[in-house]
Design an enzyme around this catalytic site. Structure first.
Site: not given
Ligand code: NAD
Ligand code: DAU
Length: 409
Positions: A133-135, A159, A163
Site C-alpha cells: 500500500t501507499d500508506e 495497519y 504493511k
Molecule cells: P480485504 O480485507 O478485502 O481482503 C483480505 C483477504 O485476506 C480476505 O479475503 C481475508 O479473508 C484474507 N485473509 C485475512 N487474513 C488472512 C490470513 N491470515 N490467511 C489467509 N487469508 C487471510 O483486503 P483488500 O482490500 O482486498 O486488500 C488486499 C491487499 O491489497 C492487502 O494486502 C492490502 O493491504 C492491499 N491494498 C489494499 C488497498 C485497498 O484500497 N483496498 C490499496 C492498496 C493495497
Molecule cells: O491507501 C491505500 C489504503 O486505502 C489501503 O492500504 C487500505 O487497505 C484501504 O483500506 C484504504 O485505506 P483508507 O484508510 O484510505 O480507506 P478508508 O476507505 O477506510 O478511508 C478512506 C478515507 O475516508 C480516509 O481518509 C478516511 C475517510 N473515511 C473513511 C470512512 C470509512 C471517512 O471520512 N468516513 C468513513 O466512514
C-alpha cells in the site's frame, strides 16, 4: 503452470482471480482464511471452473503452506492476504501483526523452502509478488510531490506499520536469500465487491438505506483513487515484466478530498436512483476524526508506466459510475454482507458437497482451520460512525460451523 494467491476471497483478490482467469487462463490456487473480509459470494462467477482451486486456510499455517506449494508447484506466489482496514487496526492491532507481519513471514519462509527445491530454470523464473500500500509512506503536505518508490517509509497507523514491516521482510528475503520478489505499493482501490466498511461502498450502502454518511473531521483528507480492475492489470504487468527486487507504485492519477468523493457518490445516486426524500447529500454528517489520520496520499506512478507501459484505463468519472451502478445492480450481495448471510454460505459449502461448484481443497490442514474462529477485528471493534452500519457483528459475522466439515473434493 499454476499461480498461488493468498487473500483471493477479499475485495482486490477476488477481482484479481476473476480478471486473471478471464485474461490469462492459468489455473489459480486461492488460499484464504475467510475472515469477516473474505466472501465466497465474490467468486460465484467461477462456480464450476476447474481452473480455480479454493483452499480455506491461514497464511500463518506453515504446514498447510508447505503442503500446497509441494502439491501445486506454482510458478509464482501473489500475496494479497492481509487485515486491511485502518479503523479496525486502531481498535485491535493484534490481528494486523499476526496476519500482516507473522503471516507474511511464514509465507516467505515456506516459499523460500519450496523455491530452493526448484531446478535452475524454474528457480530463475519464479516470482513472489507482494501486494502493498501507499500508506507505508505516511502523510504528505498539500504541496509536496507525490510518493515515488524512493520515498522514506513513515507509516502512521497500526495497519500501515504492519504493511511496512511486511515490505521490509520481503525486501530482506530478496537481499539475503535471493528470493525473486516484486512489491507493489498501491493507492486506494474502489469497485465491485468492496466491503462496506471502506469509504466509497459505505457511502453508497448507507445512502441507499437513508443512513448518515459519516465524514471524518473536515473531510479535506486527500487520497488517490484507483479502479480495482486497473490494479489487477498493474499486478499482471509487474508479474510479467517487473524487475526482480524492485518496487512499483500503482495509482490512478486521481487525487481527491474525501468530501468531494462523497458528494460525487451522492450526485450519481441522485441521478441513478433518486430518493423521494431529496438529494442524498442531506445525509452527510461530519463526525470525530480518525486518530492519527493521514492528511494526504498521492502516487507518482511514472515508474510502472515507463518500465512496463501500464496506465490506468479508467478515469475517476468512469470508474465511480461503474462502481455505483454495480452496487445498485447487486442488492443481494449487499444484503448478504450486511446480514452476515455471506458467512453462512461458507458453512453450506463445507457441509453440502452437492451444492458446491467451488473447488475446496481436501487437505489435512483444512481440518485444523475448520472452526472458523471469529477474528479479533469484528469481535472487538467498538462501533464507530462508520462501522455501526455494518450489520455483521461478533455474533453474526463468524458463525463457526458446528457440523463436522466435509471437505469438498
Ligand atoms: P480485504 O480485507 O478485502 O481482503 C483480505 C483477504 O485476506 C480476505 O479475503 C481475508 O479473508 C484474507 N485473509 C485475512 N487474513 C488472512 C490470513 N491470515 N490467511 C489467509 N487469508 C487471510 O483486503 P483488500 O482490500 O482486498 O486488500 C488486499 C491487499 O491489497 C492487502 O494486502 C492490502 O493491504 C492491499 N491494498 C489494499 C488497498 C485497498 O484500497 N483496498 C490499496 C492498496 C493495497
Ligand atoms: O491507501 C491505500 C489504503 O486505502 C489501503 O492500504 C487500505 O487497505 C484501504 O483500506 C484504504 O485505506 P483508507 O484508510 O484510505 O480507506 P478508508 O476507505 O477506510 O478511508 C478512506 C478515507 O475516508 C480516509 O481518509 C478516511 C475517510 N473515511 C473513511 C470512512 C470509512 C471517512 O471520512 N468516513 C468513513 O466512514
Amino acid at each position: 503452470m499454476t499461480i498461488l494467491i493468498t487473500g483471493g476471497a477479499g475485495f482486490i483478490g477476488s477481482n484479481f482471480v476473476i480478471d486473471w482467469l478471464a485474461t490469462q487462463g492459468e489455473p489459480v490456487v486461492n488460499l484464504d482464511a475467510l475472515t469477516y473480509a473474505g466472501n465466497l459470494h465474490n467468486l460465484v462467477a467461477l462456480n464450476g471452473d476447474s481452473r480455480h482451486h479454493f483452499v480455506h486456510g491461514d497464511i500463518t499455517n506453515r504446514s498447510l503452506l508447505d503442503q500446497l506449494l509441494q502439491q501445486h508447484r506454482p510458478r509464482a506466489v501473489l500475496h494479497f492476504a492481509a487485515e486491511s482496514h485502518v479503523d479496525r487496526s486502531i481498535h485491535g492491532p493484534g490481528a494486523f501483526i499476526k496476519t500482516n507481519v507473522e503471516g507474511s513471514f511464514t509465507l516467505l519462509e515456506a516459499t523460500r523452502s519450496y523455491w530452493n527445491t526448484l531446478e535452475d530454470e524454474a528457480k530463475a523464473a519464479f516470482r513472489f509478488l507482494h501486494v502493498s500500500t501507499d500508506e507505508v509512506y505516511g502523510s504528505l503536505s498539500p504541496e509536496a510531490p507525490a510518493f515515488t518508490e524512493d520515498h522514506v517509509y513513515a507509516p502512521n497507523s497500526p495497519y500501515s506499520a504492519s504493511k511496512a514491516a511486511s515490505d521490509h521482510l520481503v525486501r530482506a528475503w530478496h537481499h539475503t536469500y535471493g528470493l525473486p520478489v516484486l512489491t507493489t505499493n498501491c493507492s486506494n482501490n474502489y469497485g465491485p465487491f468492496h466491503f462496506p466498511e471502506k469509504l466509497i461502498p459505505l457511502m453508497i450502502v448507507n445512502a441507499l438505506a437513508g443512513k448518515p454518511l459519516p465524514i471524518y473531521g473536515d473531510g479535506q483528507q486527500v487520497r488517490d483513487w484507483l479502479y480495482v480492475r486497473d490494479h489487477c492489470s498493474a499486478i499482471r504487468a509487474v508479474l510479467a515484466g517487473g524487475r526482480v527486487g524492485e518496487t512499483y507504485n500503482v495509482g490512478g492519477w486521481n487525487e481527491m478530498a474525501n468530501v468531494d468523493i462523497v458528494h460525487t457518490v451522492c450526485k450519481l445516486l441522485d441521478e441513478l436512483q433518486p430518493s423521494p426524500q431529496g438529494p442524498y447529500a442531506r445525509l452527510i454528517t461530519h463526525v470525530k476524526d480518525r486518530p492519527g489520520h493521514d492528511r494526504r496520499y498521492a502516487i507518482d506512478a511514472r515508474k510502472i508506466e515507463t518500465e512496463l507501459g501500464w496506465r490506468p484505463a479508467e478515469t475517476f468519472d468512469s470508474g465511480i459510475r461503474k462502481t455505483v451502478q454495480w452496487y445498485l445492480d447487486h442488492p443481494q450481495w449487499v444484503a448478504n454482507v450486511q446480514s452476515g448471510a455471506y458467512r453462512e454460505w461458507l458453512e453450506e459449502q463445507y457441509t453440502t458437497a452437492a451444492g458446491s461448484n467451488l473447488s475446496i481443497a481436501s487437505t489435512a490442514s483444512i481440518a485444523s482451520t475448520a472452526s472458523i474462529a471469529p477474528t479479533a477485528p469484528t469481535a472487538s471493534i467498538a462501533p464507530t460512525a462508520s462501522t455501526a452500519s455494518i450489520a455483521p457483528t461478533a455474533s453474526t459475522a463468524s458463525p463457526a460451523p458446528t457440523a463436522p466439515i466435509t471437505p469438498v473434493a
